[in-house]
Design an enzyme around this catalytic site. Sequence first.
Site, PDB file in Angstrom:
ATOM      1  N   ASN A  56       6.177 -14.393   0.829  1.00  0.00           N
ATOM      2  CA  ASN A  56       5.446 -13.663  -0.214  1.00  0.00           C
ATOM      3  C   ASN A  56       6.358 -13.355  -1.398  1.00  0.00           C
ATOM      4  OD1 ASN A  56       5.825 -11.782   2.243  1.00  0.00           O
ATOM      5  ND2 ASN A  56       5.314 -10.237   0.754  1.00  0.00           N
ATOM      6  N   ASP A  57       6.588 -12.132  -1.740  1.00  0.00           N
ATOM      7  CA  ASP A  57       7.199 -11.779  -3.035  1.00  0.00           C
ATOM      8  C   ASP A  57       8.533 -12.474  -3.329  1.00  0.00           C
ATOM      9  OD1 ASP A  57       5.347  -9.902  -2.219  1.00  0.00           O
ATOM     10  OD2 ASP A  57       6.689  -8.208  -2.377  1.00  0.00           O
ATOM     11  N   ARG A 181       8.501   2.134  -2.619  1.00  0.00           N
ATOM     12  CA  ARG A 181       9.191   0.866  -2.356  1.00  0.00           C
ATOM     13  C   ARG A 181       9.446   0.006  -3.605  1.00  0.00           C
ATOM     14  NH1 ARG A 181       4.127   0.564   0.123  1.00  0.00           N
ATOM     15  NH2 ARG A 181       2.642  -0.930  -0.751  1.00  0.00           N
TER      16      ARG A 181
HETATM   17  N1  DQQ Z   1       5.334  -6.908  -0.388  1.00  0.00           N
HETATM   18  C1  DQQ Z   1       6.504  -6.317   0.194  1.00  0.00           C
HETATM   19  C2  DQQ Z   1       6.534  -4.922  -0.318  1.00  0.00           C
HETATM   20  C3  DQQ Z   1       5.775  -5.036  -1.583  1.00  0.00           C
HETATM   21  C4  DQQ Z   1       4.677  -5.980  -1.238  1.00  0.00           C
HETATM   22  C5  DQQ Z   1       6.435  -6.444   1.700  1.00  0.00           C
HETATM   23  C6  DQQ Z   1       4.040  -6.628  -2.450  1.00  0.00           C
HETATM   24  O1  DQQ Z   1       7.859  -4.460  -0.504  1.00  0.00           O
HETATM   25  O2  DQQ Z   1       5.310  -3.794  -2.037  1.00  0.00           O
HETATM   26  O3  DQQ Z   1       6.495  -7.785   2.069  1.00  0.00           O
HETATM   27  O4  DQQ Z   1       3.430  -7.822  -2.120  1.00  0.00           O
END
Ligand code: DQQ
Length: 570
Positions: A56-57, A181
């Site tokens: 993901n990110d 976060r």
């Molecule tokens: N994905 C992360 C978090 C963030 C979110 C967890 C955004 O830190 O807020 O994988 O997609």
Amino acid sequence: MKAFAFCIIYLCCVLHSNGKDVHNTSRVASQYPDRIAKSQQGKPSFHFRPPHNWMNDPNGPVYYKGFYHLFYQYNPYGSVFNRTIVWGHSVSSDLTSWIHLNNALVPTEPFDINGCWSGSITILPGNKPVILYTGVDTNNQQVQNLATPRNVSDPFLKEWVKYSGNPLTTPPKGVNPDNFRDPSTAWKGKDGSWRMVIGGLRNNQGVAILYRSKDFIHWILHDDPLHFGVETGVWECPDFYPVSVNSTSGLDNSAYEENQKYVVKASFLSHDYYVIGNYDSNNEKFVPEGKGLTGSSSNLRYDYGKFYASKTFFDVAKNRRILWGWITESDSATDDIKKGWAGIQSIPRQVYLSNNGRQLVQWPVEETEKLRGNHVTYSNKKLKRKSLFEVRGITASQVDIQISFNMPKMEDVEVLEPTWDDPQTLCNTKLARVSGRAGPFGLLVMASQDLTEQTAVFFQVFKESNKFVVLMCSDQSRSSLRQGVDKTIYGAFIHMDYEDKMISLRSLVDHSVVESFGADGRACITARVYPQFHERIEAHIYVFNNGSRDIVINTLDAWSVKTGRGAVTD
Ligand code: DQQ
């Protein structure tokens, strides 16, 4: 037994993904495949993704000692999201060929045992990179941690050491422990102290919580957030950076030049929204131009399709700011388990302020052009009303295509009704197949020969007080005969300047990805598509005009795109 099988799968994944250049692990049959192996279906060829599993990110992108580093949220155990996620890590000297390295951060300590979540890199004086990241601790609360490279003379920055004094910050009063976060890259105020923002939810408002530090270790909470929004839900992955006025060059996060503005970006409600404004570090004040971010759809967006949790960095090598964003799949988790991978990154985009200063412009980094192969070109070509033609001679499932259309005459254009204020809704009515006056015209990509499967990326031109407003749409409703994939139609408005004589469209088509840039990057729409025919045969690409007036293609250039090394060849 289950645990044993799990371990074997895990080992296989680790052996496949870590510590080697994936380019060497296997190869596609040719650079321009005309037959598509079933196993390759949908796999992008020049968009970044790790060889296997879930991503993901983007995290902590940075340029360091000759290499671009991309870290990312990665599940080494499978192709669905897992909260106990790690930081994957890949490096590249040119943003197109990637070497996949060992994971940089994995949950091992009480302060991150339940997950190493998103964060950023800051380069401290003396060219010392540091990571700030969110750890999910033993009590499942989100805390902010620091890590430094074991060996700063290693340009690959392969090993990271977590600071023994972690966590640096814990959720402050009023902030829910699971909504605190994603620390941003830090910047220096004019007083020499560091600042960073952390995403969160406080008193039911999405916030970019501001902290200050003299030594990067002790962080003091500032009472007011840098920016906040109502009815947005939690803010994730906040980004804050200066942009130059009158130049496409980027600025370091700590730059203070005469002609600069600032961007606050936050990820919420499934989109990446930004606002432009001014910042006074002495008073810790960001003042947006206009409304500021809210829960309404009137915010500016980086991308009006699929694009989330993005992050920018200042590329000191080429003096530009680069944006990466996560593009989710549009198929189901069951499909992703079958495929063995899920999630890609956008093409890295250079980002800068538009001439009128009212919005950002994004454009694929110039390195993308290195992947261009076979080329076809047309100029000054009339496209009759209700007609289409096929662009031949290129690989339609891996293509970089750029067209500029002459703007129609003002008298040939429909008026934009005041109630037509939501472009996505309008795209649902003004479908590619519904004939208008000035448009729809654009591309049919990832199309079967009989057009039963096709994705239309197109414009329709309207006028509002004697100015052009262009509706840009990406219509996935006929992208696949498959059921169970998201076929949402996306839309954006582009407010043209009076002197604009042309409107351009560039689409990067990469099997299941269609990443489109309208009006030289003033509006971007990214879509995922999974046409069934493509399991067996190569795609087609057409240019169409379904308007009731002829139009003129000023120029058209299309290139087959070579496979990016290391991005896909598993
Ligand atoms: N994905 C992360 C978090 C963030 C979110 C967890 C955004 O830190 O807020 O994988 O997609």
